[in-house]
Design a protein around this motif. Structure first.
Motif, PDB file in Angstrom:
ATOM      1  N   ALA A   1       0.681  -1.101   0.284  1.00 39.80           N
ATOM      2  CA  ALA A   1       0.418  -0.039   0.152  1.00 39.80           C
ATOM      3  C   ALA A   1       0.794   1.055  -0.329  1.00 39.80           C
ATOM      4  O   ALA A   1       0.731   2.629  -0.875  1.00 39.80           O
ATOM      5  CB  ALA A   1      -1.076   0.396   0.925  1.00 39.80           C
ATOM      6  N   HIS A   2       2.148   1.200   0.484  1.00 39.02           N
ATOM      7  CA  HIS A   2       2.941   1.976   1.224  1.00 39.02           C
ATOM      8  C   HIS A   2       3.687   3.065  -0.373  1.00 39.02           C
ATOM      9  O   HIS A   2       3.492   3.668  -1.339  1.00 39.02           O
ATOM     10  CB  HIS A   2       3.864   1.609   2.098  1.00 39.02           C
ATOM     11  N   ILE A   3       3.749   1.906  -1.334  1.00 34.58           N
ATOM     12  CA  ILE A   3       4.744   1.699  -2.203  1.00 34.58           C
ATOM     13  C   ILE A   3       3.820   2.093  -3.242  1.00 34.58           C
ATOM     14  O   ILE A   3       3.970   2.851  -4.246  1.00 34.58           O
ATOM     15  CB  ILE A   3       5.394   0.327  -2.765  1.00 34.58           C
ATOM     16  N   TRP A   4       2.272   1.985  -3.477  1.00 36.01           N
ATOM     17  CA  TRP A   4       1.425   2.471  -4.713  1.00 36.01           C
ATOM     18  C   TRP A   4       1.560   3.301  -4.151  1.00 36.01           C
ATOM     19  O   TRP A   4       1.201   4.221  -4.920  1.00 36.01           O
ATOM     20  CB  TRP A   4       0.038   1.173  -3.971  1.00 36.01           C
ATOM     21  N   ALA A   5       0.843   4.035  -2.992  1.00 34.76           N
ATOM     22  CA  ALA A   5       0.572   5.637  -2.605  1.00 34.76           C
ATOM     23  C   ALA A   5       2.076   6.144  -2.894  1.00 34.76           C
ATOM     24  O   ALA A   5       1.612   7.362  -3.732  1.00 34.76           O
ATOM     25  CB  ALA A   5       0.723   5.603  -1.489  1.00 34.76           C
ATOM     26  N   MET A   6       3.094   5.737  -3.337  1.00 34.57           N
ATOM     27  CA  MET A   6       3.982   6.319  -3.116  1.00 34.57           C
ATOM     28  C   MET A   6       4.570   6.659  -4.881  1.00 34.57           C
ATOM     29  O   MET A   6       4.271   7.790  -4.943  1.00 34.57           O
ATOM     30  CB  MET A   6       5.481   5.739  -3.224  1.00 34.57           C
ATOM     31  N   SER A   7       4.007   5.097  -5.655  1.00 37.51           N
ATOM     32  CA  SER A   7       4.318   5.250  -6.850  1.00 37.51           C
ATOM     33  C   SER A   7       2.983   6.394  -7.780  1.00 37.51           C
ATOM     34  O   SER A   7       2.719   6.938  -8.416  1.00 37.51           O
ATOM     35  CB  SER A   7       3.681   4.010  -7.556  1.00 37.51           C
ATOM     36  N   HIS A   8       1.397   6.745  -6.611  1.00 40.54           N
ATOM     37  CA  HIS A   8       0.311   7.601  -7.484  1.00 40.54           C
ATOM     38  C   HIS A   8       0.906   8.967  -6.642  1.00 40.54           C
ATOM     39  O   HIS A   8       0.779   9.473  -7.965  1.00 40.54           O
ATOM     40  CB  HIS A   8      -0.550   6.560  -7.063  1.00 40.54           C
ATOM     41  N   GLY A   9       1.596   8.782  -6.163  1.00 43.32           N
ATOM     42  CA  GLY A   9       2.346  10.388  -5.793  1.00 43.32           C
ATOM     43  C   GLY A   9       3.316  11.147  -6.812  1.00 43.32           C
ATOM     44  O   GLY A   9       2.949  12.297  -7.302  1.00 43.32           O
ATOM     45  N   VAL A  10       3.993   9.944  -7.392  1.00 45.25           N
ATOM     46  CA  VAL A  10       5.135  10.067  -7.911  1.00 45.25           C
ATOM     47  C   VAL A  10       4.235  10.593  -9.848  1.00 45.25           C
ATOM     48  O   VAL A  10       4.032  11.838 -10.307  1.00 45.25           O
ATOM     49  CB  VAL A  10       5.987   9.373  -8.183  1.00 45.25           C
ATOM     50  N   VAL A  11       3.458  10.253  -9.879  1.00 46.04           N
ATOM     51  CA  VAL A  11       2.820  10.406 -11.117  1.00 46.04           C
ATOM     52  C   VAL A  11       1.777  11.811 -10.899  1.00 46.04           C
ATOM     53  O   VAL A  11       1.851  12.276 -11.640  1.00 46.04           O
ATOM     54  CB  VAL A  11       1.688   8.472 -11.072  1.00 46.04           C
TER      55      VAL A  11
END
Length: 205
Positions: A157-167
């Motif tokens: 979930a944290h990695i998904w959130a980080m990826s989404h934030g960068v996008v």
């Protein structure tokens, strides 16, 4: 824009394709079913043979997006093996690539306000995409004793959130949010810092 040609039997997909173009151009709430029908080259009444309303049309676009997204994430994860860290980083890059290449699907999936639980099919497609990251997190933490191992669902979930934030902040070129570093580098370094902080990878990796 010229009307689309379609053959008997693929009107449903023609409407989805039209909606994706409109979503990319106007946002998920910036178009009507009549506009989607016009772009697909059919009458508005024809839309209701396949979709009850605009949200159903967007939900199907999101479902297709999640299916494509899950396939891409799985491919990236498999390609990144045998290193669990490399596989994790590959899925992050795949996230960025998907957002760039398929903006209509991406918006339908993450910015339309449509619940992933709207239909069982949409929920299943969304879960399959999440499962790829969760499996990666599980593989990455196998060397840690179970009692000290962070939950794989939390890590993913944290990695998904980080990826989404960068996008959202940098990869989609929003005005005023230009980064001095490529989005891929931002995400890769962020993943590394996070995983080292959890003790999932050595400090010198």
């Amino acid at each position: 824009m010229p009307k689309r040609g379609y053959h008997h039997g693929n009107l449903r997909q023609a409407l989805i394709d039209a909606a994706l173009e409109l979503i990319e151009a106007k946002g998920p709430t910036g178009f009507t079913l009549s506009e989607a029908a016009k772009q697909a080259g059919v009458t508005p009444a024809a839309v209701y043979r396949h979709f009850e309303g605009r949200e159903d049309l967007i939900a199907e676009a999101a479902r297709q997006g999640f299916e494509m997204f899950a396939d891409l994430m799985q491919y990236a994860y498999d390609k990144g093996q045998p290193s669990a860290l490399a596989a994790f980083e590959a899925t992050g890059r795949a996230y960025l690539a998907f957002a760039r290449k398929h903006p209509g699907h991406y918006i339908s999936m993450f910015e339309s306000g449509i619940s992933v639980n709207r239909t069982p099919e949409l929920a299943a497609a969304s879960a399959r995409a999440r499962d790829v990251l969760e499996r990666a997190a599980t593989d990455l933490s196998k060397h840690i004793p179970p009692e000290k191992r962070p939950p794989a669902s939390m890590v993913s979930a944290h990695i998904w959130a980080m990826s989404h934030g960068v996008v959202e902040l940098y990869a989609r070129a929003l005005p005023g949010n230009r980064s001095p570093f490529p989005p891929e580098d931002l995400l890769e370094s962020g993943i590394g810092i996070y995983l080292r902080g959890l003790g999932l990878i050595p400090a010198d990796t």
